[in-house]
Design an enzyme around this catalytic site. Structure first.
Site, PDB file in Angstrom:
ATOM      1  N   VAL A  32      44.416  49.917  58.856  1.00  0.00           N
ATOM      2  CA  VAL A  32      44.176  50.692  57.630  1.00  0.00           C
ATOM      3  C   VAL A  32      43.303  51.917  57.909  1.00  0.00           C
ATOM      4  O   VAL A  32      43.563  53.007  57.390  1.00  0.00           O
ATOM      5  CB  VAL A  32      43.542  49.790  56.536  1.00  0.00           C
ATOM      6  CG1 VAL A  32      43.098  50.614  55.349  1.00  0.00           C
ATOM      7  CG2 VAL A  32      44.526  48.725  56.085  1.00  0.00           C
ATOM      8  N   ASP A  90      40.818  40.791  51.453  1.00  0.00           N
ATOM      9  CA  ASP A  90      41.168  41.365  52.759  1.00  0.00           C
ATOM     10  C   ASP A  90      42.562  41.995  52.760  1.00  0.00           C
ATOM     11  O   ASP A  90      42.860  42.870  53.545  1.00  0.00           O
ATOM     12  CB  ASP A  90      41.091  40.256  53.823  1.00  0.00           C
ATOM     13  CG  ASP A  90      41.605  40.720  55.178  1.00  0.00           C
ATOM     14  OD1 ASP A  90      40.969  41.608  55.761  1.00  0.00           O
ATOM     15  OD2 ASP A  90      42.645  40.213  55.637  1.00  0.00           O
ATOM     16  N   LEU A 128      43.403  42.253  62.358  1.00  0.00           N
ATOM     17  CA  LEU A 128      43.563  43.656  62.762  1.00  0.00           C
ATOM     18  C   LEU A 128      43.845  44.587  61.586  1.00  0.00           C
ATOM     19  O   LEU A 128      44.086  45.775  61.790  1.00  0.00           O
ATOM     20  CB  LEU A 128      44.707  43.771  63.780  1.00  0.00           C
ATOM     21  CG  LEU A 128      44.438  43.090  65.131  1.00  0.00           C
ATOM     22  CD1 LEU A 128      45.698  43.080  65.969  1.00  0.00           C
ATOM     23  CD2 LEU A 128      43.317  43.787  65.883  1.00  0.00           C
ATOM     24  N   ARG A 129      43.805  44.046  60.358  1.00  0.00           N
ATOM     25  CA  ARG A 129      44.107  44.896  59.206  1.00  0.00           C
ATOM     26  C   ARG A 129      43.127  46.062  59.101  1.00  0.00           C
ATOM     27  O   ARG A 129      43.508  47.178  58.764  1.00  0.00           O
ATOM     28  CB  ARG A 129      44.066  44.091  57.908  1.00  0.00           C
ATOM     29  CG  ARG A 129      45.333  43.336  57.632  1.00  0.00           C
ATOM     30  CD  ARG A 129      45.467  42.971  56.154  1.00  0.00           C
ATOM     31  NE  ARG A 129      46.593  42.063  55.994  1.00  0.00           N
ATOM     32  CZ  ARG A 129      46.461  40.751  55.859  1.00  0.00           C
ATOM     33  NH1 ARG A 129      45.281  40.200  55.884  1.00  0.00           N
ATOM     34  NH2 ARG A 129      47.520  39.993  55.722  1.00  0.00           N
ATOM     35  N   GLY A 130      41.860  45.796  59.397  1.00  0.00           N
ATOM     36  CA  GLY A 130      40.835  46.845  59.306  1.00  0.00           C
ATOM     37  C   GLY A 130      41.141  48.012  60.223  1.00  0.00           C
ATOM     38  O   GLY A 130      41.044  49.189  59.817  1.00  0.00           O
TER      39      GLY A 130
END
Length: 352
Positions: free
Chosen positions: A293, A207, A288-290
């Site tokens: 990015v 992830d 919230l990385r998705g």
């Protein structure tokens, strides 16, 4: 003759623009060079599919950056966040620093590397006897503002992968020994490659990579013949083979440099940002990385194509790369090919 010219003649690199197919991997690498804050890329694929060749070919396309001369950390003379403590203190004391330019570097991390080799070490004896912080920089210092490449990252010790990902996320590396602590900037693009047959990374580690590119063996006979012939030509006469691609290499290099300049002016509409987050929510992506990015990657793609407005097509092209490795909840599950992400995108964007 310069050392770099000498090296190029001794070890010519296969040209990036000569690589046939594997568009997903090439796009992910280019977007990370345009915006290093995307967070790196994990490349998974069968043996012999050109993963290492492609990553090493990227070196040719990397633009030049301004650095402080003779600095161990490639400090940026204009950005305090990207300079070492020593350079920062010099500037605060109005001392003059020498500035030069150098190509963004790529550092290879060998599988057997120790934590000291990666993070650097403090010479305790020197620190205690002479009262100075004697620091021996590691690979993270060398990779600052560059690319750190780990081949077979899925075989690397989990603890080391954690260290790498922590540094890549925070942009700093801290080494502590016997109460002595030294920090230095370590902002780099982390590129990992591996063969899924040898095991996947744990979902928590996966992830942390911004993008995930999947590549397979080319099935089409004509393309396979072309790849084999190209490789044979390169092995026979690397320098003359490279000359054939000088024009396309220069063109791609210029596009990347231009894209890095216009990136800050690229706009992603609020409505599209809402829809990206809706897709992440519907796919049950943790954290919230998705979202972050996907926003960054779609802007980088628009910049790469010379535009300042992101289109739904841009988002459609990058979102599988940004989300597919974030869907897996069970370590034994295989990573989604991207179909699930594309279907959800089409539903949310009402996209045909």
């Amino acid at each position: 003759m310069s050392i770099s010219k000498n090296l190029e003649q001794n070890r010519p690199i296969f040209p990036f623009t000569a690589i046939v197919g594997q568009e997903e991997m090439k796009l992910a690498l280019i977007l990370n060079v345009i915006d290093p804050k995307i967070g790196g890329v994990m490349i998974m694929g069968d043996r012999g599919t050109g993963k290492s060749t492609t990553v090493r070919a990227l070196v040719d396309l990397l633009p030049e950056i301004k650095v402080v001369e003779n600095d161990l950390f490639n400090s940026d003379p204009d950005d305090p966040e990207l300079m070492s403590q020593e350079i920062r203190e010099k500037l605060q004391n109005n001392e003059k620093i020498q500035v030069t330019t150098k190509k963004i570097s790529m550092v290879d991390l060998p599988l057997g590397a120790t934590e000291d080799r990666v993070c650097g070490t403090i010479d305790i004896e020197k620190a205690l006897t002479e009262g100075i912080k004697a620091f021996e920089p590691g690979l993270l210092a060398k990779a600052n503002r560059g690319i750190l490449y780990v081949d077979e990252v899925n075989l690397l010790d989990d603890h080391l992968v954690d260290v790498l990902l922590d540094s890549a996320a925070s942009g700093w590396n801290t080494v502590e020994r016997e109460g002595i602590s030294i920090s230095h900037p370590a902002r780099f693009i982390l590129v990992g490659s591996g063969n899924p047959e040898e095991g996947e990374l744990r979902p928590q580690l996966l992830d942390r990579f911004g993008m995930h590119a999947q590549i397979g063996t080319v099935k089409e006979a004509n393309l396979r013949v072309k790849i084999v012939e190209q490789r044979a030509s390169f092995d026979e006469s690397p320098l003359s083979f490279r000359k054939n691609y000088d024009e396309s290499q220069n063109e791609l290099r210029e596009r990347i440099i231009t894209a890095r300049h216009i990136l800050k002016n690229v706009n992603l509409e609020y409505d599209y940002r809402i829809k990206i987050s809706q897709i992440c929510s519907e796919l049950n992506v943790d954290g919230l990385r998705g979202d972050i990015v996907t926003n960054r990657a779609s802007k980088a793609l628009a910049a790469f194509e010379g535009r300042t407005e992101v289109t739904p097509q841009d988002i459609f092209r990058v979102i599988p790369l940004c989300l597919r490795h974030r869907l897996r909840k069970d370590p034994l599950e295989s990573i989604d090919s991207g179909d699930k992400v594309r279907e959800t995108f089409k539903k949310v964007f009402a996209y045909q």
